[in-house]
Design a protein around this motif. Structure first.
Motif, PDB file in Angstrom:
ATOM      1  N   ALA A 465      49.885  17.800  45.306  1.00 37.47           N
ATOM      2  CA  ALA A 465      50.864  18.313  46.273  1.00 37.47           C
ATOM      3  C   ALA A 465      50.311  18.249  47.692  1.00 37.47           C
ATOM      4  O   ALA A 465      51.028  17.910  48.640  1.00 37.47           O
ATOM      5  CB  ALA A 465      51.237  19.750  45.910  1.00 37.47           C
ATOM      6  N   PHE A 466      49.028  18.560  47.839  1.00 38.26           N
ATOM      7  CA  PHE A 466      48.419  18.529  49.171  1.00 38.26           C
ATOM      8  C   PHE A 466      48.404  17.107  49.737  1.00 38.26           C
ATOM      9  O   PHE A 466      48.760  16.881  50.906  1.00 38.26           O
ATOM     10  CB  PHE A 466      46.991  19.072  49.071  1.00 38.26           C
ATOM     11  CG  PHE A 466      46.108  18.715  50.238  1.00 38.26           C
ATOM     12  CD1 PHE A 466      46.307  19.294  51.484  1.00 38.26           C
ATOM     13  CD2 PHE A 466      45.074  17.800  50.087  1.00 38.26           C
ATOM     14  CE1 PHE A 466      45.494  18.960  52.553  1.00 38.26           C
ATOM     15  CE2 PHE A 466      44.265  17.469  51.152  1.00 38.26           C
ATOM     16  CZ  PHE A 466      44.479  18.045  52.396  1.00 38.26           C
ATOM     17  N   LEU A 467      47.990  16.110  48.931  1.00 39.54           N
ATOM     18  CA  LEU A 467      47.939  14.734  49.416  1.00 39.54           C
ATOM     19  C   LEU A 467      49.326  14.207  49.721  1.00 39.54           C
ATOM     20  O   LEU A 467      49.497  13.378  50.622  1.00 39.54           O
ATOM     21  CB  LEU A 467      47.247  13.842  48.368  1.00 39.54           C
ATOM     22  CG  LEU A 467      45.765  14.157  48.101  1.00 39.54           C
ATOM     23  CD1 LEU A 467      45.220  13.270  46.995  1.00 39.54           C
ATOM     24  CD2 LEU A 467      44.943  13.980  49.372  1.00 39.54           C
ATOM     25  N   GLY A 468      50.328  14.670  48.981  1.00 44.18           N
ATOM     26  CA  GLY A 468      51.678  14.213  49.256  1.00 44.18           C
ATOM     27  C   GLY A 468      52.265  14.801  50.515  1.00 44.18           C
ATOM     28  O   GLY A 468      53.090  14.166  51.177  1.00 44.18           O
ATOM     29  N   GLU A 469      51.862  16.026  50.885  1.00 36.86           N
ATOM     30  CA  GLU A 469      52.437  16.691  52.051  1.00 36.86           C
ATOM     31  C   GLU A 469      51.509  16.669  53.269  1.00 36.86           C
ATOM     32  O   GLU A 469      51.886  17.158  54.317  1.00 36.86           O
ATOM     33  CB  GLU A 469      52.748  18.148  51.701  1.00 36.86           C
ATOM     34  CG  GLU A 469      53.754  18.302  50.571  1.00 36.86           C
ATOM     35  CD  GLU A 469      53.975  19.758  50.207  1.00 36.86           C
ATOM     36  OE1 GLU A 469      53.326  20.607  50.846  1.00 36.86           O
ATOM     37  OE2 GLU A 469      54.776  20.040  49.300  1.00 36.86           O
ATOM     38  N   ARG A 470      50.282  16.115  53.103  1.00 39.02           N
ATOM     39  CA  ARG A 470      49.313  16.189  54.197  1.00 39.02           C
ATOM     40  C   ARG A 470      49.794  15.465  55.442  1.00 39.02           C
ATOM     41  O   ARG A 470      49.769  16.001  56.546  1.00 39.02           O
ATOM     42  CB  ARG A 470      47.976  15.593  53.730  1.00 39.02           C
ATOM     43  CG  ARG A 470      46.907  15.540  54.799  1.00 39.02           C
ATOM     44  CD  ARG A 470      45.627  14.933  54.265  1.00 39.02           C
ATOM     45  NE  ARG A 470      45.893  13.628  53.664  1.00 39.02           N
ATOM     46  CZ  ARG A 470      44.958  12.905  53.071  1.00 39.02           C
ATOM     47  NH1 ARG A 470      43.727  13.356  52.968  1.00 39.02           N
ATOM     48  NH2 ARG A 470      45.257  11.713  52.563  1.00 39.02           N
TER      49      ARG A 470
END
Length: 764
Positions: A465-470
């Motif tokens: 989720a973090f890499l997708g929203e970073r």
């Protein structure tokens, strides 16, 4: 002996040998120069005599004799040099074989063309001189011109073959570094100019005179097309205008060879190597002499015999002088070439052995001298670079050691994972918080660690989720709370509340940092419940007394005024109200006690005496469940508040008795009594107080939050007993553990342990 002792004689002997070698070379060089000068002067005079019949008749004999004497002297010097070279080769000195090769090459270069020219010229003079003066003179002169052209063409073909062979050296060399290779090719070919062209006719690199030209003469497209077909093309320039001596001296051969590409493909761009070599002056002069022969025909017609002897003798002597001079020059120049190579060879041996000390360098102005200086500079730079690398490595090792020390002493857990969740590294804090030997699982997936599969899946989900929203939100890390070991709480382990933070490292690995916040969460809950207790005690206690008084007054007013049935209902209702109000008062008092628990006043305290004092209240005459004590007489005094610790012991014993009685009421048989023990641990320097029962133990959901207020298994319990115990333990700096007693996979009861520091350690 001082360290400089052995080096001094060696240095002196080396210096003496160097001086002797220089003296010998100087003497040989001066002698050879003098004899060569005398020979050249005599040869010039002899040649001059051939052009003057009267001078020839008077001086030819003695001039020829003196030239023969000079040739013999040169031969003697050459023999002496050959003997020295043979001795040097026999001793195995470095450079001897190279010197022999150079002498042989120079000798062949001087001998083969000289013998060829001599044989041709001798045949020409002895057999064809008569034909110069008959009707076939024109044909003979044409044959001489053709001979000169064939010689030039043969020389051009030979140079083209050498250039084509040399082009292989730049086949795999990129354009950016082709200049150094071109310099080496120019030295090998003896060329004055070397240029590397690309397929578009653009100069890629050059060596020689063209380096100083902004716009070198570019080959045309037809010429390049011809070179691609023939692989190499040679052109002779500068012989068009024979009347111009400057142009004749600048006669040269220009060769263009196709550079063979190591790659095969339609997109491979061809490159061309162009070399410009000066024509040997002897060949040019012979070509001119053939053309001038017709002019001298009439002048030489009257001196056929003398002319024949003159040319034969002059050619023979010229051949001897050229060959002897070439070989002698090869030896002398070879010594000059070998000396820098010896210095380089010694330096290379030392560098190969790891010795980067300063190396010797020659001060000559030629390329080899510059090469020795460059090698010495390179060695010094290598030594400096190695020193800098060693210093950098030391600094890196020190920084790594400091970082490792910091990581090892962090209370937080730190792990580095790859994209698949494989553990790259971890610190001891991770092992402590996750309750697993993380160092043993390095190189394995986090999900493979027993009990951490759910945690690993949740972490991977957070990273995804973090890499997708970073990029969209500009985040540099994520943070999320987790609950660990919740499923093992019933087996004697506590659940762990952690807060984890994740970020991506520059090498695409993932950093996971987490802290154990179980104590913080518990403290926050206790603080929150304390505030709730304070407010409840304040809000509930006030109306309780009026309610009780009102109920009692109502009973007093109505007594005797109602029927018996109503009187019984009234009395029962009033009694129920009074009892419930008393129960509410006790609950409020417990709330008040929990919220207003005073700070502990620590003094030296005998824990065994305290326990024995409390046990008087749990004798056989007034205890529903017997209590058995096992007190360690070695226990030293601890730092504690007697009143608060008495409350702790009382709460624990009361809870243990209630749990055992509930188990007995549920059908349990042969239940053990409640046990209270004290133990002294010399290794840890702490005193442990343990209370255990034989009840049904704590359910998993209760075990996780047993120390929180209002969490209880009793039907009428308030859940403040263990909360008060936890709060008092925190005031005493004691460690408290709550677990179920498991035997043969079956829960046999619960136990609570408190570990106290001894009085001197706490006081210190």
């Amino acid at each position: 002996m001082s360290p400089s002792g052995p080096a001094a004689p060696t240095s002196a002997s080396a210096h003496l040998a160097a001086r002797q070698s220089r003296a010998v070379r100087w003497a040989v060089g001066v002698g050879a120069a003098i004899m060569s000068a005398i020979g050249l002067v005599l040869l010039f005079l002899l040649t001059l005599a051939t052009n003057n019949r009267a001078l020839y008749e008077r001086n030819y004999a003695w001039l020829f004799g003196v030239n023969v004497l000079v040739a013999l002297l040169l031969l003697a010097v050459l023999g002496w040099v050959a003997v020295r070279l043979w001795l040097r080769l026999r001793r195995g000195r470095f450079g001897s074989r190279l010197l022999v090769k150079l002498a042989a090459i120079f000798a062949l270069v001087g001998l083969v063309p000289g013998v060829l020219i001599y044989v041709v010229s001798y045949q020409f003079v002895t057999r064809s001189i008569e034909s110069w003066f008959d009707v076939k003179v024109e044909g003979a002169l044409s044959a001489g011109v053709n001979l000169a052209r064939v010689s030039l063409d043969a020389l051009a073909t030979d140079m083209a073959s050498k250039t084509r062979a040399a082009s292989a050296q730049v086949a795999q060399v990129p354009d950016a570094s082709a200049g150094v290779v071109l310099e080496r090719i120019r030295d090998q070919l003896g060329a004055t100019d070397v240029i590397l062209w690309n397929g578009a006719g653009q100069a890629v690199a050059s060596a020689g005179q063209s380096r100083f030209s902004l716009n070198p003469e570019r080959p045309g497209v037809p010429l390049l097309r011809t070179v691609r077909q023939q692989r190499a093309l040679a052109q002779i320039e500068g012989l068009d205008d024979i009347a111009d001596p400057v142009a004749v001296q600048n006669a040269r051969v220009k060769i263009i060879a196709l550079v063979s590409s190591p790659t095969v493909g339609l997109l491979a761009e061809p490159r061309y190597l162009q070399a410009t070599l000066m024509l040997p002056p002897a060949l040019v002069e012979n070509a001119i002499a053939v053309q001038e022969a017709n002019r001298e025909y009439q002048e030489r017609a009257l001196a056929r015999g003398g002319l024949r002897r003159m040319y034969v003798g002059t050619l023979t002597l010229s051949l001897f002088l050229a060959v002897f001079g070439a070989v002698l020059l090869a030896v002398l120049l070879g010594n000059q070439l070998v000396r820098p190579l010896l210095v380089l060879a010694e330096g290379v041996r030392e560098v190969a052995a790891g010795n980067l000390s300063p190396k010797a360098a020659l001060q000559g102005k030629d390329e080899l001298g510059g090469l020795t200086r460059s090698f010495a500079l390179m060695t010094q730079q290598l030594a400096d670079a190695r020193g800098a690398v060693e210093q950098s490595m030391s600094e890196v090792d020190a920084a790594r050691a400091n970082l490792q020390t910091i990581l090892d002493n962090l209370t937080a857990g730190v792990m580095v994972l790859d994209g698949a969740g494989t553990i790259r590294s971890s610190n001891p804090g991770a092992t402590r918080i996750l309750r697993a030997p993380m160092a043993a699982y390095e190189g394995q997936a986090l999900a493979e660690v027993p009990g951490l599969a759910d945690f690993a899946a949740a972490v991977q989900k957070q990273f995804a989720a973090f890499l997708g929203e970073r990029d969209h939100h500009g985040l540099d890390h994520w943070q999320h709370p987790f609950e660990l070991h919740a499923s093992l709480a019933g087996a004697g382990q506590h659940a762990t509340s952690i807060i984890a933070r994740g970020a991506e490292l520059p090498d695409s690995t993932r950093l996971l940092v987490f802290d154990d916040i179980s104590e913080i969460v518990s403290a926050q809950r206790a603080q929150a419940w304390g505030e709730v207790a304070r407010r409840l005690a304040h809000e509930i206690k006030n109306p309780l007394t009026p309610i009780q008084l009102s109920a009692e007054r109502l009973e007093m007013k109505l007594t005797g005024k109602v029927g018996a049935t109503e009187q019984a209902v009234l009395a029962k209702s009033v009694r129920t109200i009074v009892e419930q109000v008393d129960a509410m008062k006790r609950l409020v008092n417990e709330f008040r006690d929990y919220a207003r628990l005073p700070a502990a006043e620590l003094h030296a305290l005998d824990i065994n005496a305290l326990v024995a004092d409390v046990l008087h209240l749990y004798g056989e005459e007034n205890a529903t469940v017997p209590v058995k004590a096992e007190l360690d007489a070695r226990c030293p005094a601890i730092a504690g508040d007697a009143q608060q610790l008495r409350q702790v012991v009382h709460n624990l014993l009361q809870n243990a008795q209630d749990a055992t009685e509930q188990a007995r009421a549920a059908g349990g048989e042969n239940l053990s009594p409640v046990r209270i023990t004290t133990r002294w641990s010399e290794s840890s320097g702490r005193v442990r107080l343990t209370v255990s029962d034989s009840g049904s133990g704590f359910p998993a959901h209760i075990l996780q939050r047993a120390f929180e207020p209002y969490v209880t298994t009793k039907p009428r319990g308030t859940g403040l007993g263990l909360a008060v115990v936890k709060k008092i333990a925190d005031e005493h700096g004691a460690r408290i553990d709550l677990s179920n007693r498991v035997e043969d996979g079956v829960v046999r009861g619960a136990q609570v342990s408190l570990s106290f520091a001894t009085e001197p350690a706490v006081a210190a």
